[in-house]
Design a protein around this motif. Structure first.
Motif, short mmCIF file in Angstrom:
data_model
loop_
_atom_site.label_atom_id
_atom_site.label_comp_id
_atom_site.label_asym_id
_atom_site.label_seq_id
_atom_site.Cartn_x
_atom_site.Cartn_y
_atom_site.Cartn_z
N UNK A 14 0.76 -1.22 0.01
CA UNK A 14 0.02 0.16 -0.10
C UNK A 14 1.00 1.26 -0.04
N UNK A 15 1.97 1.32 0.70
CA UNK A 15 2.95 2.12 0.53
C UNK A 15 3.23 2.71 -0.88
N UNK A 16 3.23 1.74 -2.13
CA UNK A 16 3.39 2.32 -3.19
C UNK A 16 2.42 3.07 -4.19
N UNK A 17 1.35 3.13 -3.29
CA UNK A 17 0.23 3.76 -3.92
C UNK A 17 -0.18 5.20 -3.61
N UNK A 18 -0.25 6.11 -4.69
CA UNK A 18 -0.77 7.44 -4.39
C UNK A 18 -2.01 7.59 -3.45
#
Length: 121
Positions: A27-31
């Protein structure tokens, strides 16, 4: 390789999240305003499942990565503001799932993703 103006997409984080069953890492990879479209046997191309925002995407990731199955990042290609990756999964009974994703990046984060899934039946 990213620059200050255009940060690179973190493929190591992608691998750790997928293979480590850690939805929070993925989830840390998503805007914050990301959109994820999922096409599979239940959500066909004319009516895909569309998730808007990190909360909705996070719920889906938590569901998928809490299942008793293995996940492996098979291939990931990043070019400019686009990336694509293949993920293979296997349930303990041997059933396999294959997922292909095409993503659009903004500031090194996923802003749009289309995921196509197929699994043994």
């Amino acid at each position: 390789m990213g620059t200050a103006a255009h940060p690179a997409f973190d493929t190591d984080t992608l691998r750790r999240g997928i293979e480590g069953h850690t939805p929070e890492t993925l989830l840390s990879l998503y805007a914050d305003d990301a959109e994820l479209r999922v096409v599979n046997r239940n959500s066909q191309p004319s009516n895909p499942t569309v998730l808007h925002g990190r909360d909705a995407i996070g719920r889906m990731l938590s569901d998928v990565y809490s299942r008793d199955m293995t996940h492996k990042l098979e291939r990931c290609v990043v070019q400019g503001d686009s990336a694509a990756y293949s993920e293979s999964c296997r349930y303990p009974d041997g059933m396999r799932v294959l997922s292909e994703s095409m993503i659009t990046l903004r500031d090194g984060r996923i802003s749009e993703q289309t995921m196509i899934e197929a699994w043994d039946e």
